[in-house]
Each structure stands twice: as C-alpha cells, then as structure tokens.
Design a protein around this motif. Sequence first.
Motif, PDB file in Angstrom:
ATOM      1  N   GLU A  49       0.853  -1.185   0.000  1.00 31.67           N
ATOM      2  CA  GLU A  49       0.000   0.000   0.000  1.00 31.67           C
ATOM      3  C   GLU A  49       0.886   1.231   0.000  1.00 31.67           C
ATOM      4  N   VAL A  50       0.686   2.112  -0.969  1.00 29.56           N
ATOM      5  CA  VAL A  50       1.542   3.282  -1.131  1.00 29.56           C
ATOM      6  C   VAL A  50       0.887   4.500  -0.487  1.00 29.56           C
ATOM      7  N   GLU A  51       1.642   5.182   0.358  1.00 31.23           N
ATOM      8  CA  GLU A  51       1.171   6.399   1.006  1.00 31.23           C
ATOM      9  C   GLU A  51       2.224   7.490   0.830  1.00 31.23           C
ATOM     10  N   ILE A  52       1.770   8.729   0.705  1.00 32.63           N
ATOM     11  CA  ILE A  52       2.670   9.874   0.608  1.00 32.63           C
ATOM     12  C   ILE A  52       2.222  10.900   1.642  1.00 32.63           C
ATOM     13  N   ASP A  53       3.173  11.384   2.429  1.00 30.70           N
ATOM     14  CA  ASP A  53       2.789  12.378   3.429  1.00 30.70           C
ATOM     15  C   ASP A  53       2.983  13.794   2.890  1.00 30.70           C
ATOM     16  N   ARG A  54       2.664  14.776   3.703  1.00 27.46           N
ATOM     17  CA  ARG A  54       2.616  16.159   3.225  1.00 27.46           C
ATOM     18  C   ARG A  54       3.978  16.721   2.845  1.00 27.46           C
ATOM     19  N   ILE A  55       5.062  16.148   3.368  1.00 34.11           N
ATOM     20  CA  ILE A  55       6.387  16.623   3.011  1.00 34.11           C
ATOM     21  C   ILE A  55       6.949  15.863   1.817  1.00 34.11           C
ATOM     22  N   GLY A  56       6.175  14.900   1.299  1.00 33.19           N
ATOM     23  CA  GLY A  56       6.590  14.172   0.105  1.00 33.19           C
ATOM     24  C   GLY A  56       7.321  12.873   0.372  1.00 33.19           C
ATOM     25  N   ASN A  57       7.415  12.434   1.640  1.00 31.21           N
ATOM     26  CA  ASN A  57       7.985  11.126   1.934  1.00 31.21           C
ATOM     27  C   ASN A  57       7.079  10.052   1.335  1.00 31.21           C
ATOM     28  N   ILE A  58       7.681   9.065   0.686  1.00 31.55           N
ATOM     29  CA  ILE A  58       6.930   8.011  -0.018  1.00 31.55           C
ATOM     30  C   ILE A  58       7.080   6.695   0.747  1.00 31.55           C
ATOM     31  N   PHE A  59       5.969   6.064   1.058  1.00 33.62           N
ATOM     32  CA  PHE A  59       5.971   4.810   1.813  1.00 33.62           C
ATOM     33  C   PHE A  59       5.311   3.705   1.004  1.00 33.62           C
ATOM     34  N   GLY A  60       5.934   2.547   1.007  1.00 36.14           N
ATOM     35  CA  GLY A  60       5.296   1.325   0.531  1.00 36.14           C
ATOM     36  C   GLY A  60       5.159   0.394   1.722  1.00 36.14           C
ATOM     37  N   ILE A  61       3.936  -0.010   2.055  1.00 33.76           N
ATOM     38  CA  ILE A  61       3.686  -0.768   3.281  1.00 33.76           C
ATOM     39  C   ILE A  61       3.133  -2.141   2.929  1.00 33.76           C
ATOM     40  N   TRP A  62       3.788  -3.178   3.438  1.00 36.04           N
ATOM     41  CA  TRP A  62       3.303  -4.543   3.246  1.00 36.04           C
ATOM     42  C   TRP A  62       2.676  -5.010   4.551  1.00 36.04           C
ATOM     43  N   TYR A  63       1.361  -5.139   4.519  1.00 40.17           N
ATOM     44  CA  TYR A  63       0.627  -5.646   5.677  1.00 40.17           C
ATOM     45  C   TYR A  63       0.417  -7.142   5.521  1.00 40.17           C
ATOM     46  N   GLY A  64       0.559  -7.860   6.623  1.00 45.66           N
ATOM     47  CA  GLY A  64       0.197  -9.267   6.623  1.00 45.66           C
ATOM     48  C   GLY A  64      -1.296  -9.414   6.820  1.00 45.66           C
ATOM     49  N   THR A  65      -1.749 -10.631   7.051  1.00 45.58           N
ATOM     50  CA  THR A  65      -3.186 -10.894   7.162  1.00 45.58           C
ATOM     51  C   THR A  65      -3.771 -10.416   8.488  1.00 45.58           C
ATOM     52  N   GLU A  66      -2.980 -10.491   9.566  1.00 46.29           N
ATOM     53  CA  GLU A  66      -3.541 -10.159  10.870  1.00 46.29           C
ATOM     54  C   GLU A  66      -2.613  -9.257  11.700  1.00 46.29           C
ATOM     55  N   ASN A  67      -1.837  -8.423  11.028  1.00 46.84           N
ATOM     56  CA  ASN A  67      -0.866  -7.625  11.779  1.00 46.84           C
ATOM     57  C   ASN A  67      -1.022  -6.123  11.560  1.00 46.84           C
ATOM     58  N   ARG A  68      -2.155  -5.716  11.026  1.00 47.40           N
ATOM     59  CA  ARG A  68      -2.325  -4.309  10.637  1.00 47.40           C
ATOM     60  C   ARG A  68      -2.186  -3.356  11.824  1.00 47.40           C
ATOM     61  N   ASN A  69      -2.470  -3.818  12.997  1.00 44.73           N
ATOM     62  CA  ASN A  69      -2.388  -2.942  14.158  1.00 44.73           C
ATOM     63  C   ASN A  69      -1.010  -2.940  14.822  1.00 44.73           C
ATOM     64  N   GLU A  70      -0.090  -3.732  14.289  1.00 47.87           N
ATOM     65  CA  GLU A  70       1.265  -3.779  14.852  1.00 47.87           C
ATOM     66  C   GLU A  70       2.132  -2.672  14.251  1.00 47.87           C
ATOM     67  N   ALA A  71       3.114  -2.202  15.031  1.00 48.22           N
ATOM     68  CA  ALA A  71       4.064  -1.212  14.512  1.00 48.22           C
ATOM     69  C   ALA A  71       4.982  -1.879  13.486  1.00 48.22           C
ATOM     70  N   PRO A  72       5.261  -1.226  12.367  1.00 44.97           N
ATOM     71  CA  PRO A  72       6.022  -1.854  11.287  1.00 44.97           C
ATOM     72  C   PRO A  72       7.533  -1.786  11.474  1.00 44.97           C
ATOM     73  N   ILE A  73       8.218  -2.695  10.816  1.00 45.70           N
ATOM     74  CA  ILE A  73       9.647  -2.562  10.581  1.00 45.70           C
ATOM     75  C   ILE A  73       9.789  -1.637   9.372  1.00 45.70           C
ATOM     76  N   LEU A  74      10.514  -0.539   9.532  1.00 43.89           N
ATOM     77  CA  LEU A  74      10.663   0.435   8.451  1.00 43.89           C
ATOM     78  C   LEU A  74      12.080   0.358   7.895  1.00 43.89           C
ATOM     79  N   LEU A  75      12.160   0.232   6.567  1.00 42.69           N
ATOM     80  CA  LEU A  75      13.435   0.190   5.851  1.00 42.69           C
ATOM     81  C   LEU A  75      13.474   1.371   4.896  1.00 42.69           C
TER      82      LEU A  75
END
Length: 359
Positions: free
Chosen positions: A2-28
């Motif tokens: 899932e691709v998200e862009i914040d107001r300063i233009g940082n670009i995120f690609g987020i891979w969610y598992g099936t049951e972990n959406r509420n967990e804090a992510p490992i960010l690379l």
Amino acid sequence: MEVEIDRIGNIFGIWYGTENRNEAPILLGSHIDTVINAGMYDGCYGVLSGLEVINTLQEKAFIPTRPIAVVAFTNEEGVRYQPDMMGSLVYVSGLSVDDALKSVGTDGTLLGEELERIGYAGTKEPGFLKPHAYIELHIEQGPILDKMGIPIGAVENLQGISWQRITIEGVANHAGTTPTDMRRDAGLEAARVITYLRDRADASNGQTVATVGTISFKPNAVNVVPSSATFTVDLRDPSEQRLQEEEQALAKYLKELAASKEVQIKSEQLVRFNPVSFDETIVKLIEQVVSKHGLQSRRMTSGAGHDAQMMARICPTAMIFVPSIDGISHNPKEYTKDTDLVDGTNVLLDVVSTLAGNQ
C-alpha cells in the motif's frame, strides 16, 4: 504494497500481513535525491534493497508478525532546499511541515509548490506510521571497509554535526601599494582560521574532522586586498563533549584573532545535530547475521549524516554499511561491487525476517 505519501513528500510502501495491521512496522529505506554530479548508490541502494527484501519475503510466502515498510525520504541531501535530512526531520517532529514547505530553493522555488507540481504533495500527516524499528542499508561513503577488505559495517553511532558561517571584515586596499604590515586582510585571516581548524583536527587523532567547504571574498578582485571573507565550517565528532570543546575552541580563537588583527568577525550557526547512538540490540543482531553468513563485520561510526539519525529519536534504529571503492562518494565515480550489494541486502533480509518473524 500500500503506497502512502505524506505532506512533506515522503513516499511509503507498506506490506501488511493478514492479521498484523495494528502492529508497529519494521521500516526500511533511505532517500533517492542526490547532490550535484552524484553517484548512483548513495541513498538509492537503501530504498531498492528494502523493496528487494519485501519482494523476496513475499516470494517465499513469509508471514510477517508485523508490517514491513519501505520509505524514500524527501530532500535528505539538502542541496536544493535547506535543511538536509528534511523529510525525516519533519517526520520525527524536529521541524514543522508548514515551515518546511515554505523553504525557498536555490532556484527560488518553494518546496510546497514544487511538491504540488510534481504530484507528491501527499495527504498523510508526517509521523502517521509509528515504526517498531528503522534500519537503513547504505554505502559507507568512506574508505575504511574497502581498505580493510571487510564486507559489512555494523554502524553503532553517528557523528554530531556543527555547521557555521563565518564572516571576517577587514579593509579593502590596493594590492601593490599597501605594505603587508599595514593591511587588514580578511582573506589572510580566513586562511589562519582554516589552518587552525586543520591543526586541531590533526591533534585529535582522527576523532574530530573539520572542513571549510565554501569561501568567498569581497570585492573578489585580483589586485585588491580582500575587505571581506565569508566561509563555512563543518565540524564533526562522535562525542558531544568533544564537539562542544571544538566549537568553544574555535569561538575563542576567532575572538583572539579579531582583537590581534584588528578585524571584525561574526559567526552564524547553520546546522547543529547531536551525535547519535544506535540501538545496541539491533547492532548485535546485525553482527550475528553477518557471522551466520560466514562474513566479517566491523563496528563503525558514520561520518556522514543520514535519515537514520533522525529516526533514532522515535524508535530503535541501526544502519548497515557496505564498502565504497576507494571511499569515493558524492561523485559519478562512486562504486560498490555487486557482490557487496548482494551481501548487504542478504544481511538486511535476515535481520528483517528475524525482527518480523516467528522463526
């Protein structure tokens, strides 16, 4: 992802598992902007390796216990807009997004308007994703790993950075008719400061580095004694105490120089970042993974600034270095061997799978 862009233009690609959406992510991740006449590895390697890690885990049907995300931070280099590491600094609330968007570029443009123009003025508030940990894979940009023949650096800390702009005001006069002992030569006094800084750095046994990277004279004529010299000073040290000592020593020297040479000197602080210590648990994990791969690693201090130094304010953070041939960076000749790029990404893969897996 899932691709998200914040107001300063940082670009995120987020891979969610099936049951972990509420967990804090490992960010690379890292950044994809460059300096002028740059190489192609600095920053980009960290973003591409993050994508490769997630792609590999997906191909292997890995089930993460928490999301894994990749980020490309805006304006890490700070070449067109100030300050550097802007996207990550805004992300950790070190600079307000509204102030950052008002930044005026070297070409006179406004950052906010340019993000709108290119379609990267996102809607997410910076900081919307709270990481469990942040790991940045990067080329070393220095010669240590290459010269020692070591494939992986486990980065344990990052130097503090102090930037100043110093202006020395003397008196313009004729270059041929003014005796040297009667001159108030701003250019000469600037040279004294430069050699003073080098002598201090040499006396520190490699702990402190000092650089005068820009300088300009007025009136900047071949036959006129300079009336003004303006130059920048870049001081770096992994110890906050030593960095403060160097700043204080420079301030004292400038005061003494102004009095003894009858010139006026003023200094303006441009950037000040404290040294950063990375998370010991993750650094040890990196070393363990390297050893499992049958490779050698070395604990290191990062001499360059990175987004990781900002992210360390909000979550456990660490960096992995791979060699830069001859230590060349910020240069089209910047080069890292494919084997080293692969080794670094495999280490990142195992670190991430350990942090986000059950096995």
